[in-house]
Design a protein around this motif. Sequence first.
Motif, PDB file in Angstrom:
ATOM      1  N   THR A  28       0.872  -1.176   0.000  1.00  0.00           N
ATOM      2  CA  THR A  28       0.000   0.000   0.000  1.00  0.00           C
ATOM      3  C   THR A  28       0.901   1.215   0.000  1.00  0.00           C
ATOM      4  OG1 THR A  28      -1.629  -1.253   1.269  1.00  0.00           O
ATOM      5  CG2 THR A  28      -1.926   1.126   1.138  1.00  0.00           C
ATOM      6  N   PHE A  29       1.165   1.700  -1.168  1.00  0.00           N
ATOM      7  CA  PHE A  29       2.258   2.643  -1.400  1.00  0.00           C
ATOM      8  C   PHE A  29       2.149   3.897  -0.536  1.00  0.00           C
ATOM      9  CE2 PHE A  29       5.803   4.097  -3.757  1.00  0.00           C
ATOM     10  CZ  PHE A  29       5.619   5.428  -4.088  1.00  0.00           C
ATOM     11  N   ASN A  30       0.959   4.420  -0.369  1.00  0.00           N
ATOM     12  CA  ASN A  30       0.834   5.697   0.332  1.00  0.00           C
ATOM     13  C   ASN A  30       0.996   5.566   1.847  1.00  0.00           C
ATOM     14  OD1 ASN A  30      -1.570   4.502   0.909  1.00  0.00           O
ATOM     15  ND2 ASN A  30      -2.849   6.141   0.124  1.00  0.00           N
ATOM     16  N   LEU A  31       1.287   4.367   2.334  1.00  0.00           N
ATOM     17  CA  LEU A  31       1.567   4.175   3.750  1.00  0.00           C
ATOM     18  C   LEU A  31       3.071   4.123   4.044  1.00  0.00           C
ATOM     19  CD1 LEU A  31      -1.098   1.512   4.797  1.00  0.00           C
ATOM     20  CD2 LEU A  31      -1.233   4.010   4.924  1.00  0.00           C
ATOM     21  N   TYR A  32       3.875   4.228   2.999  1.00  0.00           N
ATOM     22  CA  TYR A  32       5.316   4.038   3.152  1.00  0.00           C
ATOM     23  C   TYR A  32       6.089   5.329   2.929  1.00  0.00           C
ATOM     24  CZ  TYR A  32       4.907  -1.014   3.322  1.00  0.00           C
ATOM     25  OH  TYR A  32       4.620  -2.298   3.698  1.00  0.00           O
ATOM     26  N   VAL A  33       7.057   5.560   3.811  1.00  0.00           N
ATOM     27  CA  VAL A  33       8.085   6.553   3.557  1.00  0.00           C
ATOM     28  C   VAL A  33       9.015   5.980   2.495  1.00  0.00           C
ATOM     29  CG1 VAL A  33      10.053   7.805   4.521  1.00  0.00           C
ATOM     30  CG2 VAL A  33       7.967   7.493   5.886  1.00  0.00           C
ATOM     31  N   MET A  34       9.300   6.760   1.486  1.00  0.00           N
ATOM     32  CA  MET A  34      10.152   6.290   0.387  1.00  0.00           C
ATOM     33  C   MET A  34      11.467   7.054   0.390  1.00  0.00           C
ATOM     34  SD  MET A  34       8.340   3.936  -0.941  1.00  0.00           S
ATOM     35  CE  MET A  34       9.379   3.570  -2.363  1.00  0.00           C
ATOM     36  N   ARG A  50      14.752  11.453   1.173  1.00  0.00           N
ATOM     37  CA  ARG A  50      13.605  10.759   1.748  1.00  0.00           C
ATOM     38  C   ARG A  50      12.377  11.636   1.577  1.00  0.00           C
ATOM     39  NH1 ARG A  50      14.973   8.569   7.299  1.00  0.00           N
ATOM     40  NH2 ARG A  50      15.510   6.751   6.039  1.00  0.00           N
ATOM     41  N   ILE A  51      11.247  10.994   1.322  1.00  0.00           N
ATOM     42  CA  ILE A  51      10.003  11.736   1.166  1.00  0.00           C
ATOM     43  C   ILE A  51       8.915  11.049   1.967  1.00  0.00           C
ATOM     44  CG2 ILE A  51       9.344  10.503  -0.963  1.00  0.00           C
ATOM     45  CD1 ILE A  51       8.286  13.282  -1.978  1.00  0.00           C
ATOM     46  N   THR A  52       8.097  11.848   2.637  1.00  0.00           N
ATOM     47  CA  THR A  52       7.065  11.295   3.512  1.00  0.00           C
ATOM     48  C   THR A  52       5.938  10.643   2.715  1.00  0.00           C
ATOM     49  OG1 THR A  52       5.991  13.470   3.543  1.00  0.00           O
ATOM     50  CG2 THR A  52       7.523  12.965   5.342  1.00  0.00           C
ATOM     51  N   GLU A  53       5.061   9.989   3.443  1.00  0.00           N
ATOM     52  CA  GLU A  53       3.998   9.201   2.814  1.00  0.00           C
ATOM     53  C   GLU A  53       3.129  10.045   1.888  1.00  0.00           C
ATOM     54  OE1 GLU A  53       4.882   9.330   5.972  1.00  0.00           O
ATOM     55  OE2 GLU A  53       4.541   7.433   7.026  1.00  0.00           O
ATOM     56  N   THR A  54       2.844  11.257   2.295  1.00  0.00           N
ATOM     57  CA  THR A  54       1.987  12.114   1.483  1.00  0.00           C
ATOM     58  C   THR A  54       2.770  12.945   0.471  1.00  0.00           C
ATOM     59  OG1 THR A  54       2.121  13.868   3.132  1.00  0.00           O
ATOM     60  CG2 THR A  54       0.275  12.309   3.324  1.00  0.00           C
ATOM     61  N   GLY A  55       4.071  12.953   0.609  1.00  0.00           N
ATOM     62  CA  GLY A  55       4.902  13.731  -0.310  1.00  0.00           C
ATOM     63  C   GLY A  55       5.043  15.186   0.069  1.00  0.00           C
ATOM     64  N   ASP A  56       4.585  15.567   1.265  1.00  0.00           N
ATOM     65  CA  ASP A  56       4.627  16.983   1.611  1.00  0.00           C
ATOM     66  C   ASP A  56       5.964  17.416   2.197  1.00  0.00           C
ATOM     67  OD1 ASP A  56       2.786  16.830   4.782  1.00  0.00           O
ATOM     68  OD2 ASP A  56       4.324  15.554   3.906  1.00  0.00           O
ATOM     69  N   THR A  57       6.787  16.455   2.587  1.00  0.00           N
ATOM     70  CA  THR A  57       8.089  16.802   3.162  1.00  0.00           C
ATOM     71  C   THR A  57       9.170  15.917   2.578  1.00  0.00           C
ATOM     72  OG1 THR A  57       7.048  17.456   5.242  1.00  0.00           O
ATOM     73  CG2 THR A  57       9.424  17.040   5.282  1.00  0.00           C
ATOM     74  N   ALA A  58      10.268  16.535   2.198  1.00  0.00           N
ATOM     75  CA  ALA A  58      11.419  15.802   1.678  1.00  0.00           C
ATOM     76  C   ALA A  58      12.670  16.256   2.416  1.00  0.00           C
ATOM     77  CB  ALA A  58      11.583  16.038   0.186  1.00  0.00           C
ATOM     78  N   ASN A  59      13.567  15.315   2.642  1.00  0.00           N
ATOM     79  CA  ASN A  59      14.838  15.611   3.293  1.00  0.00           C
ATOM     80  C   ASN A  59      15.978  15.099   2.425  1.00  0.00           C
ATOM     81  OD1 ASN A  59      12.832  14.712   5.834  1.00  0.00           O
ATOM     82  ND2 ASN A  59      13.902  16.648   6.075  1.00  0.00           N
ATOM     83  N   TYR A  60      17.098  15.804   2.498  1.00  0.00           N
ATOM     84  CA  TYR A  60      18.226  15.462   1.636  1.00  0.00           C
ATOM     85  C   TYR A  60      19.526  15.429   2.430  1.00  0.00           C
ATOM     86  CZ  TYR A  60      14.926  16.783  -1.998  1.00  0.00           C
ATOM     87  OH  TYR A  60      13.817  16.861  -2.801  1.00  0.00           O
ATOM     88  N   ALA A  61      20.433  14.580   1.967  1.00  0.00           N
ATOM     89  CA  ALA A  61      21.791  14.615   2.501  1.00  0.00           C
ATOM     90  C   ALA A  61      22.431  15.942   2.106  1.00  0.00           C
ATOM     91  CB  ALA A  61      22.604  13.458   1.948  1.00  0.00           C
ATOM     92  N   ARG A  72       7.136  11.978  -5.527  1.00  0.00           N
ATOM     93  CA  ARG A  72       6.380  10.727  -5.581  1.00  0.00           C
ATOM     94  C   ARG A  72       5.024  10.956  -6.204  1.00  0.00           C
ATOM     95  NH1 ARG A  72       6.025   8.351   0.182  1.00  0.00           N
ATOM     96  NH2 ARG A  72       4.612   6.836  -0.787  1.00  0.00           N
ATOM     97  N   ASP A  73       4.504   9.889  -6.791  1.00  0.00           N
ATOM     98  CA  ASP A  73       3.158   9.892  -7.361  1.00  0.00           C
ATOM     99  C   ASP A  73       2.427   8.707  -6.743  1.00  0.00           C
ATOM    100  OD1 ASP A  73       0.862   9.625  -8.881  1.00  0.00           O
ATOM    101  OD2 ASP A  73       1.836  10.312 -10.717  1.00  0.00           O
ATOM    102  N   TYR A  77       2.177   4.762  -7.909  1.00  0.00           N
ATOM    103  CA  TYR A  77       3.083   3.928  -7.115  1.00  0.00           C
ATOM    104  C   TYR A  77       4.536   4.101  -7.572  1.00  0.00           C
ATOM    105  CZ  TYR A  77      -0.504   1.277  -4.585  1.00  0.00           C
ATOM    106  OH  TYR A  77      -1.528   0.899  -3.758  1.00  0.00           O
ATOM    107  N   THR A  78       4.937   5.333  -7.770  1.00  0.00           N
ATOM    108  CA  THR A  78       6.309   5.581  -8.199  1.00  0.00           C
ATOM    109  C   THR A  78       6.932   6.734  -7.417  1.00  0.00           C
ATOM    110  OG1 THR A  78       5.636   7.129  -9.928  1.00  0.00           O
ATOM    111  CG2 THR A  78       5.885   4.817 -10.571  1.00  0.00           C
ATOM    112  N   ILE A  79       8.239   6.680  -7.301  1.00  0.00           N
ATOM    113  CA  ILE A  79       8.997   7.840  -6.859  1.00  0.00           C
ATOM    114  C   ILE A  79      10.039   8.141  -7.918  1.00  0.00           C
ATOM    115  CG2 ILE A  79       8.640   7.417  -4.416  1.00  0.00           C
ATOM    116  CD1 ILE A  79      11.606   6.526  -4.281  1.00  0.00           C
ATOM    117  N   SER A  80      10.471   9.363  -7.943  1.00  0.00           N
ATOM    118  CA  SER A  80      11.484   9.784  -8.900  1.00  0.00           C
ATOM    119  C   SER A  80      12.499  10.659  -8.194  1.00  0.00           C
ATOM    120  CB  SER A  80      10.850  10.581 -10.056  1.00  0.00           C
ATOM    121  OG  SER A  80       9.939   9.799 -10.771  1.00  0.00           O
ATOM    122  N   ARG A  81      13.643  10.768  -8.829  1.00  0.00           N
ATOM    123  CA  ARG A  81      14.626  11.694  -8.316  1.00  0.00           C
ATOM    124  C   ARG A  81      15.334  12.344  -9.494  1.00  0.00           C
ATOM    125  NH1 ARG A  81      17.983   8.791  -5.957  1.00  0.00           N
ATOM    126  NH2 ARG A  81      19.919   9.234  -7.032  1.00  0.00           N
TER     127      ARG A  81
END
Length: 119
Positions: A28-34, A50-61, A72-73, A77-81
């Motif tokens: 269930t993709f929208n339940l996972y931190v990617m 890293r991006i949160t389940e809803t995609g509203d927050t992203a963190n970077y090295a 993420r979409d 069920y995809t993430i991109s970078r």
Amino acid sequence: QVQLVESGGGLVQPGGSLRLSCAASGLTFNLYVMSWYRQSPGKERELVARITETGDTANYADSVKGRFTISRDNAKYTISRQMNDLEPEDTAVYYCNADFAPNRRYNFWGRGTQVTVSS
């Protein structure tokens, strides 16, 4: 069965750009931190973005801030970078990770895709 399949790696010159994608299935993709991790020869695997389940927050090295963007979409069920201004130090195998925060037993990895930055 959970599957994470990365794509988009390859050889690029310094200063160039690449876009990596990760297609997920069996969860269930929208339940996972990617997240995206990377590992260079002789080094430990490190978190890149890293991006949160809803995609509203992203963190970077720190090493990629301002150059990499994760998105993420949840419908697809995809993430991109998007990776811009690539440097030879970015050469690594890049891995997609799915993490279910309430229960860390549910943590899955893709097989990785090679990114090589070289002239």
